[in-house]
Design a protein around this motif. Structure first.
Motif, PDB file in Angstrom:
ATOM      1  N   ARG A 145      27.919  25.115  47.125  1.00  0.00           N
ATOM      2  CA  ARG A 145      27.968  26.271  46.228  1.00  0.00           C
ATOM      3  C   ARG A 145      29.104  27.224  46.595  1.00  0.00           C
ATOM      4  N   ASP A 154      28.921  30.481  46.287  1.00  0.00           N
ATOM      5  CA  ASP A 154      28.450  31.710  46.949  1.00  0.00           C
ATOM      6  C   ASP A 154      28.099  31.484  48.417  1.00  0.00           C
ATOM      7  N   PRO A 189      35.270  31.408  39.603  1.00  0.00           N
ATOM      8  CA  PRO A 189      34.508  32.657  39.481  1.00  0.00           C
ATOM      9  C   PRO A 189      34.310  33.323  40.838  1.00  0.00           C
ATOM     10  N   ARG A 196      33.136  37.333  42.849  1.00  0.00           N
ATOM     11  CA  ARG A 196      32.587  38.674  42.700  1.00  0.00           C
ATOM     12  C   ARG A 196      33.066  39.524  43.857  1.00  0.00           C
ATOM     13  N   ASN A 235      26.840  39.765  36.149  1.00  0.00           N
ATOM     14  CA  ASN A 235      26.683  38.330  36.328  1.00  0.00           C
ATOM     15  C   ASN A 235      26.110  37.948  37.684  1.00  0.00           C
ATOM     16  N   GLU A 236      25.106  38.643  38.065  1.00  0.00           N
ATOM     17  CA  GLU A 236      24.489  38.383  39.353  1.00  0.00           C
ATOM     18  C   GLU A 236      24.073  36.922  39.499  1.00  0.00           C
ATOM     19  N   TRP A 237      23.812  36.307  38.371  1.00  0.00           N
ATOM     20  CA  TRP A 237      23.239  34.965  38.424  1.00  0.00           C
ATOM     21  C   TRP A 237      24.293  33.870  38.575  1.00  0.00           C
ATOM     22  N   GLU A 238      25.547  34.214  38.333  1.00  0.00           N
ATOM     23  CA  GLU A 238      26.558  33.165  38.365  1.00  0.00           C
ATOM     24  C   GLU A 238      26.918  32.812  39.810  1.00  0.00           C
ATOM     25  N   ASP A 239      27.237  31.547  40.028  1.00  0.00           N
ATOM     26  CA  ASP A 239      27.615  31.106  41.363  1.00  0.00           C
ATOM     27  C   ASP A 239      29.078  31.465  41.622  1.00  0.00           C
ATOM     28  N   CYS A 240      29.314  32.433  42.468  1.00  0.00           N
ATOM     29  CA  CYS A 240      30.655  32.995  42.651  1.00  0.00           C
ATOM     30  C   CYS A 240      31.073  33.011  44.107  1.00  0.00           C
TER      31      CYS A 240
END
Ligand code: ATP
Ligand code: MG
Length: 719
Positions: free
Chosen positions: A346, A348, A373, A375, A547-552
């Motif tokens: 992943r 993150d 992506p 953050r 977009n807390e849910w996106e894998d970044c």
């Protein structure tokens, strides 16, 4: 609840702390030794085994992100939602108390939070009112002065007679600033804590009430509390002394903001009979990473002394990359992240850490180009962007008409013909009548003292705000914000602007609506949703984004990385002057704090640690040749793998793999190459992108600064 459910996954020392009898307790332990884990288990223990009501527990951590995670873990352990449990940051919890007791602390019910940029603007205005010249009285210094006073709990009245002329003026500004805040119903960050402390000190009823209610007080990262926060803890824990503190002196990194590691040392003195627990087993990192971090921190002298060890395997060696410049550094990092993700992991799980927030920009550019992506935590500050602040100002003035900074910000946004002169008239009247700008504007309109055109312009603003408030009455938060964005004209204003930036502004405004829709104000029992949301925006500026849910990929400063952990960590910008930071080289004691910061960074890594530095770096507009950070030299060489000894990027476009081998690279230029351009003169090649006919280079010209040029047409001459 079964005792073993909570104690099973803990070692002996951790158990001792978690299951300790009531009374003060201090856990002094190194990075990754399970301090935060002990804290969450302690809460679960109190609730699940000792049958303490969640309502009677107050837990403090450093960031909202950490608080959220902690609540999640506690609920996981308990297997039910810990409703009523107060867990948050010093500011968040204090704010909640102020909302509940606004009368007792002499604030209007609709009081708002002043963030640091607004505070700066307000100080500028105060200076103007006092007719003090900014050149002699730099607003930043005064801001620092005021905050430092508040952090020490000192009010202007407490200064008494002041002989020193300079101090006299500073205190005068402080006083005028305080009055301006009070008039507008505003509290700055330091004020939030100070008011709570003053409330508890002053009112015996309040103090006894809260001391009786919160029978257990717990605090993470005790080493980074300042004088005021420590006092706050003492006030809450006052009667029963059930303070459970965990911390690590080696990770004290907020000395520059008044944090006092001595608070760890005075704990035993201030809380009689305190139990001390030490934990030295690290559960986070490989042995290699831990040895490297230990070696670095060993260079510090002022330490309580700990010896961290691990049962984990040796793991891979630490990679060191010497980049040519900051772009090369970013490309290297992102290349490794891609490899990691391509092998099924992943995003993150990877973190890019840096000393200075400004470093994030280049990483962001390269990540955007590569379509990865990401953050940014603390830095990009969603809530601090101009368009978001405009929107918030509208919302704030809808909530509280006397909010002067918000009035100033949007009275002429979008342009409605309120010129500087009209505004100055409003300000003057506000000063003369000692009322808010809103009050003064109303009076000006009613008495028609200004030219009709100007009166109408101001009146249109007043009507707009009143109408927005009326129309949105009873609206749900998301709806309300959407309505205000639409009808204030803000959204159209940015829609009309051209270009990428305007587009992203519109997107951000839309994002604000969805942020509001997802906003969870469960805790905010004493607040209306809008106030809760505005407080959230002010308190959480910079922490986490949409977009807390996106894998970044995670980007953050070393300061914001405290307490977190990631399988892969890139510790970047290891250069003298950047890290350790220039300022720390000039002030005594600060170098050790920088080293602790380095230790914090290294100990975030679980499996792999990359250290990078660039030979040339452009930061804050100028370019420097750098030398490697002294911290690199403190890592034992046998633990390090140099990825590439000294880079000689002869043909960067080929190196980057973007051009098939054999294609023309007749230019044969390398990064750092000096070149001459017919029109722009001499410069240095800084960066490149694209291939073949599209190949572009970025050249930093001595005379005109940096430019991107299409290689095929630029006709650059190597010199
Ligand atoms: P920091 O100083 O960085 O804040 P910390 O001391 O708070 O670190 P934690 O974050 O609580 O450490 O724990 C570090 C990691 O080790 C976490 O992944 C945690 O789950 C794990 N861990 C801690 N104690 C144990 C244990 N007894 N058994 C297994 N894993 C553990
Ligand atoms: Mg921790």
């Amino acid at each position: 609840m079964d005792v073993s459910d909570i104690l099973d996954a803990l070692n002996a020392e951790q158990r001792e702390a978690v299951a300790a009898p009531p009374g003060p307790l201090l856990v002094l332990a190194g990075a990754g030794s399970g301090k935060t884990r002990v804290l969450t288990h302690r809460v679960a223990w109190l609730v699940g085994v000792e049958n303490i009501s969640p309502h009677a527990i107050l837990a403090v951590t450093f960031t909202n992100k950490a608080a959220q995670e902690m609540r999640g873990r506690i609920e996981q352990l308990l297997r039910y939602p810990a409703k009523g449990l107060w867990i948050g940051t010093f500011h968040g919890l204090s704010h909640r108390l102020l909302r509940a007791h606004w009368r007792e602390v002499s604030l209007p019910q609709s009081f708002q939070i002043l963030d640091s940029e607004d505070q700066y603007r307000l100080i500028k205005r105060v200076l103007k009112n006092l007719e003090l010249d900014e050149a002699y009285w730099p607003p930043r210094r005064l801001q620092w002065f005021i905050n430092a006073q508040k952090e020490e709990g000192r009010r202007p009245q407490q200064f008494g007679e002041i002989a020193d002329r300079q101090l006299h003026q500073q205190v005068r500004v402080y006083k005028a600033y305080e009055e301006a805040c009070q008039k507008s119903g505003l509290v700055d960050f330091a004020e939030i804590l100070l008011r709570v402390i003053e409330l508890l000190r002053k009112s015996e009823i309040m103090r006894e009430h809260y001391q009786a209610r919160f029978r257990h007080v717990l605090v993470d990262e005790l080493q980074d509390t300042n004088a005021m926060q420590y006092e706050w803890l003492r006030l809450f824990a006052g009667a029963h002394n059930n303070l459970f503190g965990v911390g690590d002196d080696d990770q004290s990194i907020y000395g520059w903001r008044g944090a006092r590691v001595e608070n760890m040392l005075s704990f035993e003195r201030d809380f009689a009979g305190a139990r001390l627990v030490r934990m030295e087993q690290n559960y986070r990192s490989t042995e290699t990473i831990l040895s490297a971090a230990n070696a670095v921190i060993n260079h510090n002298e002022g330490r309580l002394g700990k010896n961290l060890w691990t049962e984990h395997k040796e793991g891979e060696r630490i990679s060191l990359y010497t980049a040519f410049n900051e772009f090369d550094e970013a490309r290297f990092v992102i290349g490794r992240i891609r490899e990691w993700v391509e092998s099924g992991n992943r995003r993150d799980e990877t973190a890019i850490l840096y000393r200075s927030n400004a470093q994030s920009r280049v990483f962001e550019e390269v990540l955007l180009d590569a379509n990865v992506p990401y953050r940014v935590y603390g830095g990009l500050r969603f809530f601090e962007r101009a368009e978001i602040k405009d929107a918030l100002a509208f919302l704030r003035i809808v909530a509280s008409r006397h909010d002067d900074p918000s009035f100033e910000r949007v009275v002429n946004v979008p342009t409605r013909g309120v010129g500087n002169r009209s505004l100055e008239a409003v300000r003057q009247l506000a000063r003369a009548d000692d009322v808010s700008l809103w009050g003064a504007a109303k009076k000006l309109v009613a008495t028609r003292q200004l030219a009709a055109r100007n009166t109408n312009a101001i009146a249109s603003f007043l009507t707009l705000i009143d109408r927005l408030a009326e129309d949105t009455h009873g609206f749900e938060l998301g709806e309300l914000i959407e309505h205000v964005l639409q009808h204030s004209g803000l959204l159209d204003h940015y829609r009309k602007e051209k270009g990428e930036q305007a587009e992203s502004r519109v997107e951000n405004l839309e994002e604000l609506v969805s942020a509001a829709r997802y906003f969870n104000y469960e805790d905010a029992d004493e607040m209306d949703p809008l106030s809760a949301f505005l407080a959230h925006a002010a308190l959480e500026a910079g922490e986490g984004q949409a977009n807390e849910w996106e894998d970044c990929v995670q980007l953050m400063s070393l300061h914001s990385a405290k307490g977190l952990e990631f399988p892969i960590v890139f510790l970047t910008g290891l250069e003298e002057g950047l890290f350790p930071h220039q300022r720390s080289l000039e002030e005594t004691g600060r170098l050790e704090e920088e080293r602790r910061l380095c230790y914090v960074g290294m100990t975030r890594a679980m499996q792999r640690l990359y250290l990078t530095h660039a030979e040339v770096r452009r930061l804050h507009g100028s370019e420097h040749y750098t030398s490697p950070s002294r911290f690199l030299g403190e890592v034992p060489p046998e633990l390090i793998d140099e990825v590439r000894p000294q880079p000689q990027l002869r043909r960067p476009w080929r190196m980057a793999g973007s051009v098939p081998v054999g294609s023309p690279d007749a230019v044969g230029m390398k990064l750092g190459q000096r070149v001459r351009h017919q029109k722009f003169g001499e410069g240095v090649v800084m960066n490149y992108e694209g291939q073949g006919a599209h190949a572009r280079v970025q050249v930093n010209f001595q005379a005109t600064g940096s430019k991107w040029l299409v290689l095929a047409y630029a006709n650059l001459q190597q010199i």
